[in-house]
Design a protein around this motif. Structure first.
Motif, PDB file in Angstrom:
ATOM      1  N   ILE A  35       0.809   3.418  -3.162  1.00  0.00           N
ATOM      2  CA  ILE A  35      -0.196   4.262  -3.167  1.00  0.00           C
ATOM      3  C   ILE A  35       0.079   5.554  -2.243  1.00  0.00           C
ATOM      4  CG2 ILE A  35      -2.695   4.790  -2.659  1.00  0.00           C
ATOM      5  CD1 ILE A  35      -3.088   1.865  -3.257  1.00  0.00           C
ATOM      6  N   HIS A  36       0.659   5.352  -1.102  1.00  0.00           N
ATOM      7  CA  HIS A  36       0.709   6.255   0.009  1.00  0.00           C
ATOM      8  C   HIS A  36       1.969   7.379  -0.392  1.00  0.00           C
ATOM      9  CE1 HIS A  36      -2.287   4.703   2.342  1.00  0.00           C
ATOM     10  NE2 HIS A  36      -1.666   3.732   2.772  1.00  0.00           N
ATOM     11  N   SER A  52       0.812  -1.148  -0.165  1.00  0.00           N
ATOM     12  CA  SER A  52      -0.047   0.067  -0.011  1.00  0.00           C
ATOM     13  C   SER A  52       0.968   1.343  -0.032  1.00  0.00           C
ATOM     14  CB  SER A  52      -0.943   0.074   1.162  1.00  0.00           C
ATOM     15  OG  SER A  52      -0.203  -0.200   2.517  1.00  0.00           O
ATOM     16  N   GLY A  99      -6.436  -1.642  -1.966  1.00  0.00           N
ATOM     17  CA  GLY A  99      -5.310  -1.871  -2.331  1.00  0.00           C
ATOM     18  C   GLY A  99      -4.934  -3.090  -2.831  1.00  0.00           C
TER      19      GLY A  99
HETATM   20  C1  3S4 Z   1      -4.925   1.059   0.068  1.00  0.00           C
HETATM   21  O1  3S4 Z   1      -4.337   1.982   4.882  1.00  0.00           O
HETATM   22  P1  3S4 Z   1      -5.381  -2.031   2.040  1.00  0.00           P
HETATM   23  C2  3S4 Z   1      -5.694   0.858   1.504  1.00  0.00           C
HETATM   24  O2  3S4 Z   1      -8.444   2.724   2.799  1.00  0.00           O
HETATM   25  C3  3S4 Z   1      -4.652   1.383   2.619  1.00  0.00           C
HETATM   26  O3  3S4 Z   1      -8.320   0.487   2.556  1.00  0.00           O
HETATM   27  C4  3S4 Z   1      -5.234   1.517   3.817  1.00  0.00           C
HETATM   28  O4  3S4 Z   1      -6.131  -0.437   1.706  1.00  0.00           O
HETATM   29  C5  3S4 Z   1      -7.081   1.809   1.318  1.00  0.00           C
HETATM   30  O5  3S4 Z   1      -5.875  -2.925   0.961  1.00  0.00           O
HETATM   31  C6  3S4 Z   1      -8.016   1.846   2.351  1.00  0.00           C
HETATM   32  O6  3S4 Z   1      -3.892  -1.548   1.896  1.00  0.00           O
HETATM   33  O7  3S4 Z   1      -5.784  -2.375   3.129  1.00  0.00           O
END
Ligand code: 3S4
Ligand code: ADP
Length: 320
Positions: free
Chosen positions: A191-192, A188, A276
């Motif tokens: 993205i961040h 993730s 993500g």
């Molecule tokens: C990418 O901190 P995940 C994201 O809001 C980051 O669920 C969360 O999800 C987006 O698939 C989100 O990495 O849990």
């Protein structure tokens, strides 16, 4: 000296207003508010199960049986070190081992792991909840979702905090069909770190903040269907942002399924969420699940049925 053991569990999470962009990689602070739910498989529990041993021979962390480097930037030991003084004061040592196992988790493992750890720490030294969340987020930025469970909003700011806005019982009629695609997910942090670099990011921040406001009002009305309609819109906004920075989470196969869902919605109520990972999550009513599973089976062999669940809990403690 006595040895204390405590075990807690916490459920993984799915974003509703998706979180993208971290402005401090150590503190893992957000640029905007976000929201999410805690989930479990319907037929067996999805949890991170974390056991802390205070007074262990040495401090270490193992995840799924493998010891991880304690110098890792997101090491769970960070949280223990922040409370070293309190542990030494109460137990005479801060030698603590952390053993965590992920059971039936599709995505959101880091949230569940950080929340289960936070619950153990709270059990052992009873800490201020707002500070605890700031410590948990150093391990996983959305740990608050998992710690409080149900539907939560995480408000941005210098001291971000999470509030549960609806209990899991409000979602009793809802199921989420998860279609898992057979490719590896991206970390993730792709993205961040990338989203904030683009000029469109300020629009994404505005959109996420207004989605959170709308979510507050849908929650007041207990408009469960409206909540998942909002999540579907937010998925599109979030992945448009990702596409601008070259982070492709939605593969052509996932997009094909999402396009079909738009057609299927004419006959059966369902929406979609992509976070993500490599799943398309399909919120719907429980009675629609068999039909949706049948339709989705031409896309993937791995299909699960999920429901919304509660917060982290301690399951046992002992001293010897
Ligand atoms: C990418 O901190 P995940 C994201 O809001 C980051 O669920 C969360 O999800 C987006 O698939 C989100 O990495 O849990
Ligand atoms: P996810 O959606 O599964 O949380 P992320 O890419 O956000 O995926 O996080 C993956 C990170 O979470 C990895 O660094 C991994 O070591 C860590 N992690 C996975 N399970 C646990 C756990 N039970 N406790 C603490 N950290 C964990």
């Amino acid at each position: 000296m006595s040895i204390w053991k405590v075990q807690s569990v916490a459920h993984p999470t799915i974003g509703i207003v998706l979180f993208g962009g971290i402005r401090d990689l150590y503190e893992r602070l957000p640029y905007h508010s976000s929201a999410g739910i805690a989930y479990t498989l319907v037929d067996t529990e999805s949890v991170a199960r974390t056991t802390l041993t205070v007074g262990a021979n040495r401090s270490f962390v193992s995840i799924n049986g493998e010891e991880i480097n304690s110098g890792d930037s997101r090491s769970p030991l960070k949280l223990i070190h922040s409370y070293s003084r309190e542990f030494v004061h109460k137990y005479g040592t801060d030698n603590i081992s952390i053993e965590s196992v992920n059971e039936n988790i599709l995505s959101g493992s880091s949230d569940a792991g950080a929340a289960a750890l936070g619950k153990c720490v709270d059990y052992l030294i009873n800490v201020d909840q707002l500070s605890l969340e700031l410590e948990m987020r150093k391990v996983s930025e959305s740990a608050g979702r998992s710690y409080y469970g149900g539907l939560t909003i995480t408000y941005a700011g210098d001291r971000p905090y999470t509030k549960r806005i609806l209990d899991e019982d409000v979602f009793q009629k809802i199921r989420i069909v998860s279609a898992v695609f057979p490719h590896r997910r991206k970390p993730s942090d792709d993205i961040h770190t990338n989203q904030p670099r683009h000029q469109h990011y300020k629009v994404r921040i505005k959109n996420a903040e207004s989605a959170v406001k709308e979510l507050e009002s849908l929650s007041e009305k207990r408009d469960v269907r409206g909540i998942f309609e909002l999540a579907m819109k937010d998925t599109e906004d979030y992945h448009y942002m990702n596409s601008l920075v070259g982070v492709q989470i939605i593969t052509p196969e996932m997009r094909k399924l999402m396009n079909d869902i738009v057609d299927w919605r004419n006959d059966l109520w369902m929406t979609y969420i992509v976070t993500g990972g490599n799943s398309v999550f399909i919120p719907t009513y429980a009675e629609n699940v068999p039909e949706i599973k049948r339709k989705v089976s031409k896309y993937t062999d791995e299909i699960h049925e999920l429901k919304i669940t509660g917060g982290a809990r301690t399951v046992f403690s002992e001293s010897s």
